[in-house]
Design a protein around this motif. Structure first.
Motif, mmCIF file in Angstrom:
data_model
loop_
_atom_site.group_PDB
_atom_site.id
_atom_site.type_symbol
_atom_site.label_atom_id
_atom_site.label_comp_id
_atom_site.label_asym_id
_atom_site.label_seq_id
_atom_site.Cartn_x
_atom_site.Cartn_y
_atom_site.Cartn_z
ATOM 1 N N ALA A 53 3.449 7.151 1.161
ATOM 2 C CA ALA A 53 2.070 6.721 1.431
ATOM 3 C C ALA A 53 1.991 6.091 2.817
ATOM 4 N N ASP B 194 -0.184 13.939 -5.215
ATOM 5 C CA ASP B 194 -0.944 13.326 -4.126
ATOM 6 C C ASP B 194 0.047 12.584 -3.240
ATOM 7 N N GLU C 71 0.220 8.843 -3.139
ATOM 8 C CA GLU C 71 0.681 8.117 -4.329
ATOM 9 C C GLU C 71 2.195 8.201 -4.468
#
Length: 146
Positions: free
Chosen positions: A93, A86, A89
């Protein structure tokens, strides 16, 4: 006799240029899957990418090129076992809307008997490594810029 020698030398020069051109353009090899060289190259890149991805990674290799002095890779990082990362993460970010995925490009040099990370980048939206030729002296063919 001198004229014949000059003509023969010219012919030989032309023949060598024609047949060595393609060989010079591809002055690299692609280390085989499972080879020690491939593992060493990828393991040189891994710590920097793991720091950015905030956790362990394995690579899906898109491009890997090596010569006696240089290695260039394009890889897709993923979590061990194939899990997706992700982007929110990671150390990126809040910046991922300005990135083109998490594709990583890396440049290594072989010095003192081992591979050393020279530069890398994740998610560039253009050919961010194009200046590596001038900055580090890596042959353009290694970077796929010819």
């Amino acid at each position: 006799m001198k004229r014949l020698s000059a003509v023969l030398l010219l012919c030989l020069t032309v023949i060598m240029a024609v047949f060595s051109g393609p060989a010079l353009a591809k002055a690299f090899r692609e280390p085989a899957k499972g080879s020690a060289e491939r593992s060493a190259i990828l393991d040189t890149l891994r710590p920097a990418v793991e720091a950015e991805m905030r956790g362990p990674v394995e690579f899906v290799v898109t491009i890997i090129r090596a010569s006696p002095n240089w290695a260039f890779v394009q890889v897709e990082p993923q979590r061990p076992g194939g899990g997706a990362i992700d982007p929110e993460e990671t150390g990126f970010a809040g910046e991922t809307d300005m990135m083109d995925g998490l594709t990583v490009y890396g440049l290594m040099s072989f010095q003192s008997g081992r591979w050393n990370l020279i530069d890398h980048m994740a998610g560039p939206t253009d050919v961010g490594y194009a200046d590596w030729q001038q900055r580090y002296g890596v042959p353009p063919a290694m970077l796929g810029l010819e």
